[in-house]
Design a protein around this motif. Structure first.
Motif, mmCIF file in Angstrom:
data_model
loop_
_atom_site.group_PDB
_atom_site.id
_atom_site.type_symbol
_atom_site.label_atom_id
_atom_site.label_comp_id
_atom_site.label_asym_id
_atom_site.label_seq_id
_atom_site.Cartn_x
_atom_site.Cartn_y
_atom_site.Cartn_z
ATOM 1 N N UNK A 185 3.117 37.037 -35.826
ATOM 2 C CA UNK A 185 2.971 37.766 -37.085
ATOM 3 C C UNK A 185 3.481 36.925 -38.253
ATOM 4 N N UNK A 186 2.673 36.848 -39.312
ATOM 5 C CA UNK A 186 3.093 36.163 -40.527
ATOM 6 C C UNK A 186 2.902 34.666 -40.523
ATOM 7 N N UNK A 187 2.387 34.093 -39.438
ATOM 8 C CA UNK A 187 2.223 32.643 -39.354
ATOM 9 C C UNK A 187 0.994 32.176 -40.123
ATOM 10 N N UNK A 188 0.964 30.886 -40.389
ATOM 11 C CA UNK A 188 -0.199 30.226 -40.969
ATOM 12 C C UNK A 188 -0.878 29.414 -39.873
ATOM 13 N N UNK A 189 -2.178 29.561 -39.745
ATOM 14 C CA UNK A 189 -2.950 28.708 -38.847
ATOM 15 C C UNK A 189 -3.459 27.515 -39.645
ATOM 16 N N UNK A 190 -3.238 26.317 -39.103
ATOM 17 C CA UNK A 190 -3.757 25.101 -39.720
ATOM 18 C C UNK A 190 -4.954 24.642 -38.897
ATOM 19 N N UNK A 191 -6.136 24.902 -39.406
ATOM 20 C CA UNK A 191 -7.373 24.551 -38.712
ATOM 21 C C UNK A 191 -7.768 23.115 -39.049
ATOM 22 N N UNK A 192 -8.245 22.391 -38.037
ATOM 23 C CA UNK A 192 -8.726 21.024 -38.262
ATOM 24 C C UNK A 192 -10.237 20.980 -38.484
ATOM 25 N N UNK A 193 -10.842 22.130 -38.777
ATOM 26 C CA UNK A 193 -12.302 22.213 -38.877
ATOM 27 C C UNK A 193 -12.875 21.213 -39.878
#
Length: 467
Positions: free
Chosen positions: A91-99
């Motif tokens: 909960x509350x995290x940031x996802x760092x996508x490499x897209x």
């Protein structure tokens, strides 16, 4: 969190920070069976507060610095194809996508090097170098779904590994952004004795020590010739002995796959008599070498009682190798199914197979407990177990799943095997890691984690016990 999202937009651009519900929902998890089961049963998942999509290593660095200053966890996300719970966003995290970290940066035919941005799809990377008559040589079953950065993060192995090596053998150099935003690039050199190999810190780190942003591979020319070969044996033991002798003699077929009688019947009934164990070999390289290797393998297999089978079995495997039912489709039928890959030295592998399969058959509702070997080395091989169960009460599936994993891990450790060959640790193996590394090894891993990520913000809950 809205303040952090605003700061991220100011630093990376508005289009690089996504907070819409659909994007956040797509980045909640990977394809771990327990996560799939929770989804099938309608259990809610926490979604990331935001998904950031940087376009460069400096943008990754700035995103990590901002999240660290705000004490917000960061979960790196590649293709989302992992199967061990390496992505389960708190909960509350940031996802760092490499897209958007995508594409070929440089291709050098003379030095046989290709540098890709970490979010590049695996099959796209292979097709790009194939245009130049080259190959990476890394063919995981997930190649159409996974990213080259994900291969590094999980310390992956491909289906052609017996000749070409696993990802750690193919990676020539890395660019990585550390949790504090420092950018590290290892030197492109064929070998170095300039202290410990820093690449190895990040191979298998599962997003806990930083974010891989570029991967340089050492390539090879596409083979001149490729020919399949198949044999069947009275059991797994003679087949394993044939593989051991083939590899010991110095032969290296890229594909070496030995199925127990159950899997041979299930997947190759047209090519293997019932009750026999099927061995598939694929030979590649210069035409003369391929023919010499085929002849040597035939003699060594025959010496262990191997009978020649139709090589069309190899063609069938090549055609269908990546077409498998999804975990979700099996769960929707009331089943719980998973695969578990481990490794062992030659003297331990058969007792390990027998102990694991016997233990799995004692679990409630289990009707399949089988295995095969698919990656072999001079000093041992891997085993890839499959279990399938149909508990009488569907609500028992999670408990049955955990019991199957517990038995497999404990039997593997008891027989002196390694608990993870190529899928990584994630969450499903985390509690068993002390049995593999020992207390001092786990303490060393925790020390490394604290040194690079003192606040424990990078992919929390994964890999490192007690971190």
């Amino acid at each position: 969190m809205s303040d952090l999202a605003d700061r991220l937009r100011a630093a990376l651009g508005a289009d690089a920070v996504r907070t819409d519900p659909d994007t956040r929902a797509r980045h909640r998890r990977d394809t771990w069976v327990l996560s799939e089961l929770r989804d099938v049963e309608g259990e809610a998942f926490s979604a990331p507060a935001a998904v950031v999509e940087p376009e460069s290593a400096p943008q990754v660095a700035e995103a990590l610095r901002l999240c660290r200053a705000a004490r917000v966890p960061v979960v790196p996300y590649g293709g989302g194809s992992g199967v061990v719970g390496g992505v389960l966003v708190p909960e509350g995290a940031v996802v760092l996508s490499t897209r958007r970290l995508d594409g070929l940066v440089a291709l050098d035919d003379r030095d046989l090097l290709a540098r890709f941005r970490a979010g590049t799809n695996g099959m796209a990377a292979e097709r790009r170098v194939a245009e130049a008559g080259l190959t990476i040589g890394h063919w995981p079953q997930s190649i159409e779904l996974s990213t080259v950065g994900g291969w590094v993060a999980t310390r992956a192995a491909g289906q052609y590994s017996t000749a070409y090596g696993n990802v750690e053998d193919l990676v020539f150099a890395l660019e990585v952004v550390l949790p504090d935003g420092t950018i590290v690039r290892t030197r492109e050199t064929p070998r170095a004795a300039a202290g410990p190999d820093l690449r190895q810190l990040f191979l298998g780190s599962e997003g806990t020590l930083g974010v891989v942003t570029e991967v340089t591979f050492s390539l090879r020319p596409r083979p001149e010739a490729s020919r399949g070969q198949a044999f069947h044996f009275a059991g797994l033991g003679p087949g394993l002995e044939a593989i051991r002798k083939i590899v010991r003699a110095g032969w290296r077929p890229p594909v070496v796959r030995l199925y127990d009688a159950h899997e041979s019947r299930r997947g190759f009934a047209a090519h293997c008599p019932e009750g026999r164990a099927l061995l598939l070999l694929l030979h590649e390289g210069p035409a003369g070498l391929v023919e010499a290797e085929r002849a040597a393998a035939a003699a060594l297999a025959s010496a262990e009682g191997g009978a020649e089978a139709d090589p069309a079995a190899v063609d069938d495997w090549l055609e269908h190798r990546n077409r498998v039912p999804s975990f979700r489709s099996l769960l929707e039928r009331g089943l719980v199914v998973d695969t578990v890959e481990v490794g062992a030295t030659w003297d331990r592998v058969l007792p390990l197979y027998e102990r694991v399969t016997a233990s799995l058959r004692k679990v409630e509702g289990v009707f399949v407990a089988s295995g095969h070997s698919s990656h072999s080395y001079r000093s041992g091989t891997n085993l890839y177990f499959t279990f399938a169960a149909r508990p009488e009460a569907p609500e028992r599936r999670a408990a049955v799943y955990r019991e199957c994993w517990r038995r497999t891990m404990e039997a593997t450790l008891a027989e002196g095997g390694g608990i993870a060959h190529h899928h990584g640790v994630g969450r499903v193996r985390r509690e068993f890691l002390p049995g593999e590394l020992g207390t001092s090894g786990v303490a060393l891993l925790r020390t490394l984690k604290r040194a690079l990520d003192p606040d424990g913000l990078m992919n929390p809950g994964v890999l490192v016990p007690g971190a």
